[in-house]
Write a protein that holds these residues in place. Sequence first.
Motif, short mmCIF file in Angstrom:
data_model
loop_
_atom_site.label_atom_id
_atom_site.label_comp_id
_atom_site.label_asym_id
_atom_site.label_seq_id
_atom_site.Cartn_x
_atom_site.Cartn_y
_atom_site.Cartn_z
N THR A 39 0.86 -1.18 0.00
CA THR A 39 0.00 0.00 0.00
C THR A 39 0.89 1.23 0.00
O THR A 39 1.99 1.22 0.57
N THR A 73 0.83 5.71 -1.59
CA THR A 73 0.05 6.88 -1.98
C THR A 73 0.14 7.10 -3.48
O THR A 73 1.14 6.76 -4.12
N TYR A 97 -6.72 12.35 0.38
CA TYR A 97 -5.59 11.43 0.47
C TYR A 97 -5.97 10.12 -0.19
O TYR A 97 -6.91 9.45 0.22
N VAL A 157 -5.21 6.23 -1.46
CA VAL A 157 -4.45 5.01 -1.15
C VAL A 157 -4.36 4.16 -2.40
O VAL A 157 -5.37 3.88 -3.06
N SER A 188 3.89 10.21 -6.68
CA SER A 188 4.72 11.36 -6.36
C SER A 188 5.96 11.38 -7.24
O SER A 188 6.68 10.39 -7.36
N THR A 201 3.72 3.81 -6.95
CA THR A 201 4.12 4.21 -5.60
C THR A 201 5.62 4.42 -5.46
O THR A 201 6.08 4.88 -4.41
#
Length: 402
Positions: A88, A90, A104, A106, A156, A194
């Motif tokens: 898991t 972001t 936010y 997941v 990101s 991720t």
Amino acid sequence: MTGLTLRTMRADALRLLLSALAVVLGVGFVAGTLILTDGMKRRAYESAGVFDRHTDVAVYAGRDPIPPALVERVRAVDGVRAAAGELTGTAGVVGSDGRPVLGYAVAAAIPTEAALQSYDVVAGRLPQRPGEVVLDAPTVAEEGFTLGGPVRVGGSGGAARAYTLVGTVDVAGTARDVGGPFIGLAGPDALAVTRQEGYGRIMVAAAPGVSAAALAGLLAAAAGGGVTVKDRQAVLDAAVDDAVRDLRQFNLLLLTFAAVAVVVAGFVIANTFAIVLAQRTRRTALLRLVGATRGQVLRATLLEAAATGLAASALGVAVGAGVAVGLDALLSAFDVPMAGGGIAVTVPTVLVCLLIGTVLTVASAAVPAWRGTRVAPVAALTDAAVQPTRRAGRVRLAVAVP
């Protein structure tokens, strides 16, 4: 003596009402706390098991993430029906208007093997290959995404890329529900989005006829050092460890108030039995006069206390269940995690509460009962033992002087 004790209880029912009420309140607080926390703990395990319905054994990463090669090695072990890496992290979803969806988000790696897929599908299906994605149903409805259409997902530091939306899932009330979008991808895509170097764990489903304990041993030998192998119960325990730790603190806080109620109940019970036994002085003396021993009188009084405590404790458990329902509804109104899903009345909790109430009543009545047995049999022949002693007044002293 037993029959006499029961008749005495019926005669003094109103006098014992205060003791019974104290026990009901004290046990009610304790029972309400335990029933509420049992329900919250049960929901914690149910929530943790949502994504492990078909996981028999899991291999957890140590200091370093699990590389994809280890997943393949685990999949090749005899007795393994299916294995898939899970993680898991972001990520972000680009909305239909071209702007990022707020909240936010997941991102999770979803097993592509049907034997390990445990998500609740609302529409469509789960990913079966890289390039496919599932989202939570509310996000799809709010953004107007359509099944089979493109959805841009990015992480990101990386540009968003298009994935094919193949389904929607329901993650409400689970660990994946954090208030923002949920993004489910195949393992390689989840690693890329991720920017993680490996998986957090490997989910394993055992082949038919293979025990989880035997499979755990084989996997430990095949995986080597640096990882931890856990069976299903250990997997659930690890998943709810943080939640249960917070629950223990909450339970301790509530039990502190319950302990105060129990202590106060003990004082009330002791005082009530002291008053009741003082009013029975003549009756106790008569029993001693006709042959009852101090031990028999003491045991009869303690039996009366035990019966009173047991009956009041049973009522206290019922009151505690009502208290737990009210607290659960109150906590649910404030969006407290694990609240709002009902209560759990377990046999151990009921037995503990009955034991606490009964022992509390007997222990609190023990000293007054022991003092009550010290009445001499001769006291039954005179009113001196039951009449209050009054100091002689001045007039009486003057008349008595010759």
